[in-house]
Write an enzyme that holds these catalytic residues in place. Structure first.
Site, PDB file in Angstrom:
ATOM      1  N   ASN A 261      51.925  -7.554  49.078  1.00 37.14           N
ATOM      2  CA  ASN A 261      51.374  -8.908  49.685  1.00 37.14           C
ATOM      3  C   ASN A 261      52.316  -9.304  50.837  1.00 37.14           C
ATOM      4  OD1 ASN A 261      48.711  -8.798  48.411  1.00 37.14           O
ATOM      5  ND2 ASN A 261      49.489  -9.955  46.824  1.00 37.14           N
TER       6      ASN A 261
ATOM      7  N   LYS B 247      44.772  -9.202  55.597  1.00 41.26           N
ATOM      8  CA  LYS B 247      45.072  -9.349  54.093  1.00 41.26           C
ATOM      9  C   LYS B 247      45.395 -10.663  53.670  1.00 41.26           C
ATOM     10  CE  LYS B 247      45.248  -7.974  49.841  1.00 41.26           C
ATOM     11  NZ  LYS B 247      46.322  -6.787  49.420  1.00 41.26           N
TER      12      LYS B 247
ATOM     13  N   ASN C  49      44.192 -13.620  51.417  1.00 39.60           N
ATOM     14  CA  ASN C  49      44.978 -14.048  50.058  1.00 39.60           C
ATOM     15  C   ASN C  49      45.202 -15.839  50.374  1.00 39.60           C
ATOM     16  OD1 ASN C  49      45.376 -11.831  48.571  1.00 39.60           O
ATOM     17  ND2 ASN C  49      47.130 -11.326  49.995  1.00 39.60           N
TER      18      ASN C  49
ATOM     19  N   SER D   3      42.091 -14.440  41.195  1.00 39.68           N
ATOM     20  CA  SER D   3      43.436 -14.087  42.047  1.00 39.68           C
ATOM     21  C   SER D   3      44.590 -13.435  41.246  1.00 39.68           C
ATOM     22  CB  SER D   3      43.767 -15.020  42.956  1.00 39.68           C
ATOM     23  OG  SER D   3      44.433 -16.176  42.366  1.00 39.68           O
ATOM     24  N   SER D   4      45.595 -12.707  41.806  1.00 38.89           N
ATOM     25  CA  SER D   4      46.856 -12.485  41.288  1.00 38.89           C
ATOM     26  C   SER D   4      47.561 -13.811  41.103  1.00 38.89           C
ATOM     27  CB  SER D   4      47.483 -11.446  42.114  1.00 38.89           C
ATOM     28  OG  SER D   4      47.770 -11.990  43.534  1.00 38.89           O
TER      29      SER D   4
ATOM     30  N   GLU E 203      53.527 -15.387  43.909  1.00 40.90           N
ATOM     31  CA  GLU E 203      53.807 -15.123  45.260  1.00 40.90           C
ATOM     32  C   GLU E 203      53.615 -16.125  46.253  1.00 40.90           C
ATOM     33  OE1 GLU E 203      54.097 -10.291  45.645  1.00 40.90           O
ATOM     34  OE2 GLU E 203      52.089 -11.036  45.278  1.00 40.90           O
TER      35      GLU E 203
END
Length: 312
Positions: A109, A190, A194, A260-261, A273
């Protein structure tokens, strides 16, 4: 028997959910792959194989695994999948073991990781945009929830045949890869998604469908996207606001149950992140003179949530 490929040996550095999924897809197609990851994950894979949960079934994938970065030696293709905050340190650690002729794909990402890696290694580094929904429910197990495709690209003419070879390699494993002349634009789009979804999902610990069902949250997400597009324009990336808002609207219906991550990291008490997502937009906006109050606020709230979980 290993299928014909321009790449004889593939190493996945930072084999978490994303790296393990793509590594598994390549390995089950007969390609030689080693996953380099955390000891618990590696031990489980060595004992039981990698358990790939996909389409309602669990498949055991035979694949090599190692916890030592030196296992990257001899690979002519490296999938670099470490979390963004670890890019600098792991790239530096990996560099002495890399073959000079290797190709590194940055499956990460954010928009600045490939450039960070390239400062440390002597081989070509190619930015990639990853579209996949995955998770690691347990060491040695990767679960696939949706998509599983890549966009790669480089402005260097000499690399184009190798990029086509990467596309063919992944294609042989059922993974669609598009070679794009606008990979940085894809990375920014992207990043925009995010920034719109990750922090809110993390703070509320809610999936995308529930987020998008609330008009108040959709308004906040729209403001996030407007700020990202403004920063992108100031940084030389001409993102189209209407197209970005349409992409934002389409994601939640496509993945309504997805967390989400960043939400997954927070739930596990792991560093996220976020500094390379909303935090990057806040920093880059400040450098370029673009106000980003919504991204700055979401970044700060995730940092607070991280600190609270680490203290607890």
């Amino acid at each position: 028997m290993t299928p014909h490929s321009d790449f004889r040996a593939i190493a996945v550095v930072g084999a978490g959910a994303v790296g393990s999924f793509f590594g598994a897809m390549l390995a089950r197609a007969g390609h030689r792959v080693v996953l380099i990851g955390r000891p618990a994950h590696v031990e489980a894979i060595r004992r039981d194989g990698l358990q790939l949960q996909m389409k309602g079934a669990t498949e055991r994938v035979a694949i090599d695994a190692a916890s030592d970065i030196a296992a990257v030696r001899g690979a002519d293709l490296v999938l670099f999948c470490v979390k963004s905050p670890d890019t600098d340190a792991v790239a530096r650690e990996m560099a002495p073991h890399l073959d000079a002729g290797a190709l590194v794909l940055s499956l990460q990402n954010g928009v600045d990781n490939a450039a960070t890696t390239a400062r440390h290694v002597r081989c070509a580094v190619v930015p990639s945009v990853v579209y996949v929904a995955t998770a690691m429910p347990a060491p040695g197990t990767v679960a696939h929830f949706g998509r599983g495709d890549l966009v790669i690209g480089s402005p260097e003419p000499a690399l184009q045949p190798r990029l086509q070879a990467v596309a063919a390699l992944f294609g042989s494993a059922g993974v669609p890869v598009v070679v794009s002349a606008d990979v940085m634009g894809e990375l920014w789009r992207k990043l925009m998604l995010n920034c719109a979804y990750n922090a809110i999902s993390a703070i509320a610990q809610q999936p995308y469908g529930r987020m998008a069902a609330l008009p108040e949250i959709r308004t906040v997400m729209r403001e996030v996207v407007e700020e990202v597009v403004a920063v992108a324009h100031a940084d030389g990336q001409p993102l189209d606001l209407d197209a970005c808002l349409q992409a934002m609207d389409k994601l939640a219906p496509a993945m309504p149950a997805q967390m989400s991550s960043t939400a997954q990291d927070l739930a596990r008490g792991k560093p996220s992140e976020i500094d390379h997502l909303n935090g990057f937009i806040a920093r880059r906006g400040a450098e370029l003179g673009v106000a980003t109050p919504v991204n700055r606020t979401l970044h700060a709230l995730v940092k607070l949530a991280e600190a609270a979980r680490q203290d607890g």
